[in-house]
Design a protein around this motif. Structure first.
Motif, short mmCIF file in Angstrom:
data_model
loop_
_atom_site.label_atom_id
_atom_site.label_comp_id
_atom_site.label_asym_id
_atom_site.label_seq_id
_atom_site.Cartn_x
_atom_site.Cartn_y
_atom_site.Cartn_z
N ILE A 169 0.84 -1.21 0.00
CA ILE A 169 0.00 0.00 0.00
C ILE A 169 0.87 1.25 0.00
O ILE A 169 0.62 2.21 -0.75
CB ILE A 169 -0.94 -0.01 1.22
N LEU A 170 1.92 1.25 0.83
CA LEU A 170 2.79 2.42 0.92
C LEU A 170 3.54 2.65 -0.39
O LEU A 170 3.67 3.80 -0.85
CB LEU A 170 3.78 2.25 2.07
N GLN A 171 4.00 1.59 -1.05
CA GLN A 171 4.71 1.76 -2.33
C GLN A 171 3.76 2.24 -3.43
O GLN A 171 4.16 3.02 -4.29
CB GLN A 171 5.38 0.45 -2.75
N VAL A 172 2.50 1.78 -3.40
CA VAL A 172 1.51 2.28 -4.36
C VAL A 172 1.30 3.78 -4.16
O VAL A 172 1.28 4.57 -5.11
CB VAL A 172 0.17 1.53 -4.23
N ILE A 173 1.14 4.18 -2.89
CA ILE A 173 0.94 5.60 -2.58
C ILE A 173 2.14 6.42 -3.05
O ILE A 173 2.00 7.47 -3.68
CB ILE A 173 0.70 5.81 -1.07
N LEU A 174 3.34 5.94 -2.74
CA LEU A 174 4.56 6.66 -3.12
C LEU A 174 4.73 6.71 -4.64
O LEU A 174 5.19 7.71 -5.19
CB LEU A 174 5.77 6.00 -2.48
N HIS A 175 4.35 5.62 -5.31
CA HIS A 175 4.42 5.60 -6.78
C HIS A 175 3.53 6.70 -7.36
O HIS A 175 3.98 7.47 -8.23
CB HIS A 175 3.95 4.23 -7.29
N GLU A 176 2.31 6.77 -6.89
CA GLU A 176 1.39 7.79 -7.41
C GLU A 176 1.81 9.20 -6.98
O GLU A 176 1.62 10.16 -7.72
CB GLU A 176 -0.05 7.50 -6.96
N MET A 177 2.40 9.30 -5.79
CA MET A 177 2.93 10.60 -5.35
C MET A 177 4.05 11.07 -6.27
O MET A 177 4.20 12.26 -6.52
CB MET A 177 3.43 10.51 -3.91
N GLY A 178 4.84 10.12 -6.78
CA GLY A 178 5.89 10.47 -7.73
C GLY A 178 5.32 11.12 -8.98
O GLY A 178 5.82 12.15 -9.45
N HIS A 179 4.27 10.50 -9.53
CA HIS A 179 3.59 11.10 -10.68
C HIS A 179 3.05 12.49 -10.33
O HIS A 179 3.20 13.45 -11.09
CB HIS A 179 2.42 10.22 -11.12
N LEU A 180 2.40 12.56 -9.16
CA LEU A 180 1.74 13.80 -8.74
C LEU A 180 2.73 14.95 -8.60
O LEU A 180 2.52 16.04 -9.16
CB LEU A 180 1.03 13.55 -7.42
N ILE A 181 3.81 14.72 -7.86
CA ILE A 181 4.77 15.80 -7.58
C ILE A 181 5.43 16.29 -8.86
O ILE A 181 5.54 17.51 -9.09
CB ILE A 181 5.82 15.31 -6.55
N ILE A 182 5.87 15.36 -9.71
CA ILE A 182 6.53 15.78 -10.95
C ILE A 182 5.57 16.51 -11.87
O ILE A 182 5.94 17.50 -12.51
CB ILE A 182 7.15 14.55 -11.65
#
Length: 371
Positions: free
Chosen positions: A59-72
């Motif tokens: 769950i945490l890696q999924v959140i971080l993955h999507e956060m990567g898309h979001l921030i960039i």
């Protein structure tokens, strides 16, 4: 060649999986805490804790993955549309931020943002597409470095899972793959290779922003519509959008022609897009009582309709049309409508809800009263 490539990819992933499994067993068996914890808690409890830590890391890696898309994307000047984990979505409408529900089978989350400018304008996309991969790699490296210097078996196990899953997620999204949907790397590869695909992606991103505000294709700027309708497409995706546009304005003959033209071409964006075109075409043919729908309503499609499209909003109107107009099974049709009424509650893309409601009404109008 494609089958060989898929087989080799599967083999490599299995090799990595078993390799990580080996290192996990090495980690716990060499830990001085393991015998004591095993005696105190028991093997079953230790296994349950490990499973809990494993799913927590996913769950945490999924959140971080999507956060990567979001921030960039935000750093690239994109407009926020939606951030989703599972089926829970935070969406930005003209009225502000809201929570709702949305899901695509086979995905764990999604960061949906829209580039500025016209739908046919060039835009920065590569970092947006690879943002999730970058985040997973960075987190995996950091967790591995911390793992080397910390004590405590449970913390070590969690950091190991974060490292392993970060590697797996980065490979799954960093190696170009295409099944039902294309992954991040395949999207970037296709966008590099085909300008038409870059345009298609930007149109869909702009449409997502419109859909949450109850607007559709017909509400695009006049020049954007002109570009879409007058462009001769080499691949299927733009014909798909043309069919959707004609369907929105009620020009079903042109919509049917556009969808048929799409099916004569290659789909770059994955199997779900092709299924969606077949789905819309069957709806239109059943609606006008054309037996040609049987050509497309194959066992394979019905299987996909049940397993994939029925979990999406596009899966309701075609099933409803077939049940009510073709099978004259009014009980099943009513059940499908009830399912849709439950499904639409909280659904974030309001324009799509209105579109399906309109399509159900067309079916009701053609069917008349149950005999």
């Amino acid at each position: 060649m494609n089958r060989l490539k898929k087989t080799l990819t599967l083999f490599y992933f299995l090799l990595i999986f078993f390799g990580l499994g080996y290192f996990y067993m090495y980690l716990i068996n060499t830990s001085p805490e393991y015998p004591l914890l095993k005696e105190e808690l028991g093997t079953v409890v230790l296994s349950l804790i490990s499973v809990f830590l494993f799913f927590g890391a996913i769950i945490l890696q999924v959140i971080l993955h999507e956060m990567g898309h979001l921030i960039i994307a935000l750093l690239s000047g994109y407009d926020f549309v939606m951030f989703r984990i599972g089926s829970i979505a935070l969406v930005k409408t003209d009225e502000g931020f809201k929570f709702g529900k949305f899901n695509i089978p086979g995905t764990g989350g999604q960061a949906l943002l829209c580039p500025k400018g016209k739908a046919y304008d060039r835009y920065k996309y590569k970092l947006y597409m690879y943002g999730g991969v970058i985040a997973n790699i960075v987190v995996a490296v950091l967790c591995f470095l911390i793992l080397l210097s910390v004590e405590g078996l449970f913390l070590q196990i969690f950091l190991f899972f974060m490292t392993a899953l970060g590697i797996l997620f980065s490979l799954m999204n960093g190696i170009p793959l295409s099944e039902q949907i294309v992954n991040d790397a395949m999207n970037a590869k296709l966008m590099d290779k085909h300008e038409e695909y870059r345009v298609f992606i930007k149109y869909t991103l702009k449409l997502s922003k419109s859909y949450v505000n109850s607007k559709g294709l017909k509400d695009l700027d006049e020049d954007e519509l002109k570009y879409l309708l007058e462009t001769k497409a080499e691949f299927a995706e733009l014909d798909l959008l043309k069919g959707d546009y004609y369907g929105e304005i009620g020009d079903f003959e042109r919509a049917e022609r556009a969808y048929k033209k799409a099916l004569e071409k290659s789909f770059l964006s994955g199997e779900i897009q092709r299924l969606s075109v077949v789905n819309e075409l069957i709806y239109l043919l059943v609606l006008k009582g054309d037996e040609e729908f049987k050509k497309y309503y194959t066992f394979s499609f019905r299987n996909s309709l049940t397993k994939v499209l029925s979990k999406m909003i596009s899966g309701f109107h075609t099933r409803y049309a077939v049940a009510k107009l073709q099978d004259e099974d009014y009980k099943s049709a009513e059940k499908i409508k009830e399912q849709f009424n439950k499904y639409k509650k909280g659904y974030i893309f309001k324009a799509q809800v209105a579109d399906v409601e309109r399509k159900l009404q067309f079916v009701d109008a053609r069917a008349g009263e149950p005999r």
